[in-house]
Structures are given as structure tokens and as C-alpha cells.
Scaffold this active site. Structure first.
Site, PDB file in Angstrom:
ATOM      1  N   LYS A 100     -17.832 -54.806  19.483  1.00 13.17           N
ATOM      2  CA  LYS A 100     -18.162 -56.154  19.001  1.00 13.17           C
ATOM      3  C   LYS A 100     -16.893 -56.858  18.496  1.00 13.17           C
ATOM      4  O   LYS A 100     -15.874 -56.194  18.221  1.00 13.17           O
ATOM      5  CB  LYS A 100     -19.192 -56.049  17.875  1.00 13.17           C
ATOM      6  CG  LYS A 100     -18.731 -55.200  16.698  1.00 13.17           C
ATOM      7  CD  LYS A 100     -19.906 -54.789  15.807  1.00 13.17           C
ATOM      8  CE  LYS A 100     -19.415 -54.024  14.585  1.00 13.17           C
ATOM      9  NZ  LYS A 100     -20.540 -53.401  13.850  1.00 13.17           N
ATOM     10  N   HIS A 131     -28.419 -47.804   9.186  1.00 12.84           N
ATOM     11  CA  HIS A 131     -26.984 -48.051   8.988  1.00 12.84           C
ATOM     12  C   HIS A 131     -26.616 -47.734   7.538  1.00 12.84           C
ATOM     13  O   HIS A 131     -27.444 -47.854   6.637  1.00 12.84           O
ATOM     14  CB  HIS A 131     -26.679 -49.516   9.324  1.00 12.84           C
ATOM     15  CG  HIS A 131     -25.225 -49.846   9.476  1.00 12.84           C
ATOM     16  ND1 HIS A 131     -24.342 -49.044  10.165  1.00 12.84           N
ATOM     17  CD2 HIS A 131     -24.502 -50.908   9.037  1.00 12.84           C
ATOM     18  CE1 HIS A 131     -23.140 -49.597  10.125  1.00 12.84           C
ATOM     19  NE2 HIS A 131     -23.205 -50.733   9.454  1.00 12.84           N
ATOM     20  N   ARG A 184     -22.654 -44.162  16.636  1.00 10.67           N
ATOM     21  CA  ARG A 184     -22.090 -45.480  16.967  1.00 10.67           C
ATOM     22  C   ARG A 184     -20.758 -45.695  16.266  1.00 10.67           C
ATOM     23  O   ARG A 184     -20.677 -46.436  15.286  1.00 10.67           O
ATOM     24  CB  ARG A 184     -23.073 -46.591  16.533  1.00 10.67           C
ATOM     25  CG  ARG A 184     -24.530 -46.393  16.968  1.00 10.67           C
ATOM     26  CD  ARG A 184     -25.391 -47.562  16.522  1.00 10.67           C
ATOM     27  NE  ARG A 184     -25.322 -47.776  15.079  1.00 10.67           N
ATOM     28  CZ  ARG A 184     -26.172 -47.282  14.187  1.00 10.67           C
ATOM     29  NH1 ARG A 184     -27.200 -46.549  14.583  1.00 10.67           N
ATOM     30  NH2 ARG A 184     -26.015 -47.527  12.903  1.00 10.67           N
ATOM     31  N   CYS A 236       3.241 -70.582   8.086  1.00  9.76           N
ATOM     32  CA  CYS A 236       2.715 -71.827   8.662  1.00  9.76           C
ATOM     33  C   CYS A 236       1.678 -71.483   9.734  1.00  9.76           C
ATOM     34  O   CYS A 236       1.344 -70.326   9.938  1.00  9.76           O
ATOM     35  CB  CYS A 236       3.840 -72.644   9.285  1.00  9.76           C
ATOM     36  SG  CYS A 236       5.277 -72.873   8.209  1.00  9.76           S
TER      37      CYS A 236
HETATM   38  C1  LIG Z   1     -20.298 -52.158  13.522  1.00  6.27           C
HETATM   39  C2  LIG Z   1     -21.389 -51.172  13.424  1.00  6.27           C
HETATM   40  C3  LIG Z   1     -21.141 -49.806  13.587  1.00  6.27           C
HETATM   41  C4  LIG Z   1     -19.735 -49.243  13.649  1.00  6.27           C
HETATM   42  O1  LIG Z   1     -19.261 -49.111  12.320  1.00  6.27           O
HETATM   43  P1  LIG Z   1     -17.792 -48.527  11.989  1.00  6.27           P
HETATM   44  O2  LIG Z   1     -17.767 -48.472  10.510  1.00  6.27           O
HETATM   45  O3  LIG Z   1     -16.824 -49.511  12.535  1.00  6.27           O
HETATM   46  O4  LIG Z   1     -17.715 -47.195  12.645  1.00  6.27           O
HETATM   47  C5  LIG Z   1     -22.231 -48.961  13.641  1.00  6.27           C
HETATM   48  N1  LIG Z   1     -23.506 -49.432  13.509  1.00  6.27           N
HETATM   49  C6  LIG Z   1     -23.770 -50.741  13.312  1.00  6.27           C
HETATM   50  C7  LIG Z   1     -25.181 -51.191  13.162  1.00  6.27           C
HETATM   51  C8  LIG Z   1     -22.731 -51.650  13.254  1.00  6.27           C
HETATM   52  O5  LIG Z   1     -23.006 -52.946  13.058  1.00  6.27           O
END
Ligand SMILES: *Cc1c(COP(=O)(O)O)cnc(C)c1O
Length: 377
Positions: A40, A167, A221, A314
Site C-alpha cells: 500500500k 490487527h 501480512r 525549500c
Molecule cells: C499496513 C498493514 C499491515 C502491515 O503492517 P506493518 O506494521 O507495516 O508490518 C498489516 N495489516 C494491516 C491491516 C495493515 O493495514
């Protein structure tokens, strides 16, 4: 990349061998579970096309993006991956999500319904991932709502809930107690959703891959770590030291000038030379993603020596005091913003600490006009 774009003298070099190394390191931690790397925000500023293509060459076929627009850009560029779209979106985006074969993360029945409507019209089946909030406090349904949500999803046969995910807000902190409680909650969610045909439970981000093996479940992830950057400075697992930074950020001297003592430099004259000085101009500014808040705090490596940036940064240029290099420096010489030169190195974490932010923000802010140059070895 268009040829003229590489004429911009401030460039980001992307070490693909380090990307390979980092993926192999992460893979060795999670074993044979799939990794779904996050690319992303233009691959955390590293160039999503370059990074995504390399990951696909390595055999990674499922990639995470935040928004459907990112998935579309990458598909149009020829990356035929399966894109998990992580951020919540509105039902009006269902058309795109379905047309581009994305696997959206959902946390409302309106999203499910919107996707189902488009899917039934086009005769497609869509896999989605249900986001459960075990403590992030952002998007996601509550753990106690999961069973009812899954029951309601049965009204939409075009939609398969393939994954359930959550998460971590604090897996990168030294104290893992909150993360451990989240894992416990997620286990209960897994238990409760038995019988709904969920094939993948996924939870771990980079921090959890290093420090919380109990969070591995069926897929992980990783984001920041694939780029060779630490999730934080308080990680416990010593193997974070094995990460290799993928990005180097470099510029060149375009102009040099001797100035007398007492000369005010750049907008606002926030810096005055104390002695006769040799001042170089670097074509790096906040238009390239270098924060103006780093004015008078930044350093560049030139001929292996740390030279202080002076005066306000700048939009397109900034100044550096190269008096220490008098007689040895000339226009065209390399100025390292992030990376190695001689025996020294400036890291993304150095910049982040000076600015008072995290490494994620530094790299993600590198502007579009900075060409990303992939290096194979
Ligand atoms: C961005 C993201 C990750 C990756 O997280 P990192 O801390 O960069 O490893 C994993 N899960 C979700 C839902 C995210 O938004």
C-alpha cells in the site's frame, strides 16, 4: 520509467536483493504459511510496481493494498496478483472491487450487500475477509458480533467469507501483554466461527512476525519489514537486526559557492555562517518529500563525511555546509540522504528520530517526482 524522469537528480534506489533477503527471513520465521506482503501507499514509498513485480517473481501471488484504486493501478500495470484491499470503503466502490477481482476486507453488511449485488449481476463469486476489532479500536466489528454477521452473510451466496482477520495497535512495543490478550480474543473468534467455512485466519503484521509467534495463524501480512525497516526500536527478537534496508535515497550537488562569515542562508535567514564557508546546493526539498521541519537538522553524507544541512529546506532545493570538504568537492558529487557512503550510513530511523516520527512516515512521504530506480544486485 520515462527516460526524462530519471533526470531528476534526487533518486531512490531500490535494492531488490535486499527485498528478497527480507522476504526469505520473514518466511523462515512463519514457516510454510503464506505471506501476503503489504504494498500500500506506493509500497511504503518504495515504488509499488517495482516491489510488487519483484514479489510476484518470487512467487508471492497475494498482495495487500489499502485502497481499490491502488489495486487497479497495479493490475493496469500488468501485475496479475490477487489484491486484498485492507481499508474500509463504501458500497459505491463495489463495482471496481468486483471488476478487478479484489478480495476486500469488509466490516459492514452494506459492504457485503453492495459486493453481492454487483457479483450477482456479473455472475461472479467474490471472496472477502471479515475484519474483527480485537483492540485496534479502528475498523472492524466486535468479537461478539462475528457469529451474527456470518449468519447474515449466508443471505449472499455470491460472497464467500474466506478470511477472518484482526490487527495489532501495540505489537511493536516492549510490553506484549495487550497483544497477547488480543490473540486470546482472536482464538475465541476462531472457535466461535467454526462451521462457517472460514479458510484463513490472519492477524500478524511485521512486529508480530518477529515477536509473537502465537499470532501466526494461517497467513501473515508483513509491511514495513519487507522493506528492511524495523517496526519499532523496541522489538525483542534479535533477528530484526538481520533486516536489510531496501531503499537508498541520494542526490547530487548542483552548485557550490564560497560565502563570507555572517551570510544569511535561505528563506528567513534561519542560519548565518560563523566563518567563511563553502555552501553547496542540493536539489532536494519538501517537494521531494523531505520535511521542512528537518531544516538545520538534516545531514548528508558527502565523500564519506557527515555535512550539516543549513538554512530552511525549500520546496525544491536545500543547502549544505561543505566547508570541511574544501578543495575536494565539486558539482555532480553524490550527497546521500539515506544509505551508505564510505564507512558511514544514515538510516531512515535516524531521520525519523530527528523529526520525531516513525520510519514508516519518512519513506511513505517520498514524493512522486523522485524516480525509483530498481537495482538487481
Ligand atoms: C499496513 C498493514 C499491515 C502491515 O503492517 P506493518 O506494521 O507495516 O508490518 C498489516 N495489516 C494491516 C491491516 C495493515 O493495514
Amino acid at each position: 520509467m520515462d527516460h526524462h524522469r530519471s533526470s531528476h537528480l534526487t533518486q531512490a534506489f531500490i535494492h531488490l536483493d535486499h527485498l528478497t533477503h527480507n522476504m526469505n527471513l520473514l518466511q523462515s520465521l512463519v514457516g510454510d504459511r503464506p505471506l501476503w506482503p503489504a504494498i500500500k501507499a506506493n509500497a511504503y514509498g518504495h515504488g509499488a510496481e517495482i516491489v510488487g513485480r519483484h514479489l510476484m517473481d518470487m512467487g508471492y501471488e497475494t498482495l495487500c493494498v489499502a485502497h481499490v484504486s491502488e489495486a487497479i493501478d497495479l493490475k493496469e500495470a500488468g501485475l496479475n496478483a490477487t489484491f486484498i484491499v485492507l481499508s474500509a470503503t463504501l458500497p459505491e466502490n463495489s463495482e471496481y472491487l468486483v471488476a478487478y477481482g479484489c478480495e476486500p476486507v469488509v466490516c459492514t453488511l452494506e459492504m457485503v450487500e453492495g459486493i453481492a449485488r454487483v457479483a450477482s449481476r456479473t455472475g461472479k463469486k467474490v471472496a472477502v475477509h471479515l475484519k474483527v476489532d480485537t483492540g485496534m479500536g479502528r475498523v472492524g466489528i466486535r468479537p461478539d458480533q462475528v457469529v451474527e454477521f456470518l449468519d447474515r452473510c449466508r443471505d449472499y451466496p455470491e460472497v464467500t467469507v474466506k478470511g477472518i482477520m484482526s490487527h495489532f495497535p501495540m505489537a511493536d512495543e516492549e510490553d506484549k501483554s495487550f497483544a497477547v490478550r488480543q490473540i486470546d480474543l482472536f482464538r475465541q473468534v476462531k472457535e466461535a466461527s467454526r462451521g462457517y467455512g472460514i479458510s484463513v485466519y490472519h492477524f500478524a503484521n511485521s512486529a508480530a512476525i518477529f515477536d509473537l509467534p502465537d499470532a501466526y495463524f494461517d497467513a501473515a501480512r508483513p509491511g514495513i519489514s519487507i522493506y528492511g525497516l524495523k517496526p519499532s526500536l523496541s522489538m525483542l527478537n534479535p533477528r530484526v537486526k538481520e533486516l536489510k534496508p531496501v531503499l537508498e535515497w541520494k542526490s547530487r550537488i548542483t552548485f557550490l559557492k564560497e560565502v563570507p562569515a555572517g551570510t544569511g542562508l535561505s528563506y528567513g535567514h534561519t542560519f548565518h555562517t560563523q566563518t567563511p564557508s563553502l555552501i553547496a546546493t542540493i536539489p532536494l526539498g519538501y517537494g521531494d518529500g523531505m520535511s521542512r521541519l528537518l531544516s538545520n537538522k538534516l545531514q548528508f553524507l558527502i565523500h564519506g563525511i557527515r555535512c550539516p544541512q543549513v538554512g530552511r529546506i525549500c520546496m525544491d532545493q536545500c543547502l549544505v555546509d561543505v566547508t570541511a570538504l574544501r578543495g575536494r568537492v565539486e558539482p555532480g558529487n553524490e550527497a546521500v540522504i539515506v544509505g551508505k557512503q564510505g564507512n558511514d550510513e544514515i538510516t531512515v530511523d535516524d531521520l525519523a528520530q530527528t523529526l520525531g516520527t516513525i520510519n514508516y512516515e519518512i519513506v511513505t512521504n517520498i514524493a512522486k517526482r523522485v524516480p525509483r530506480i530498481p537495482l538487481k544486485a
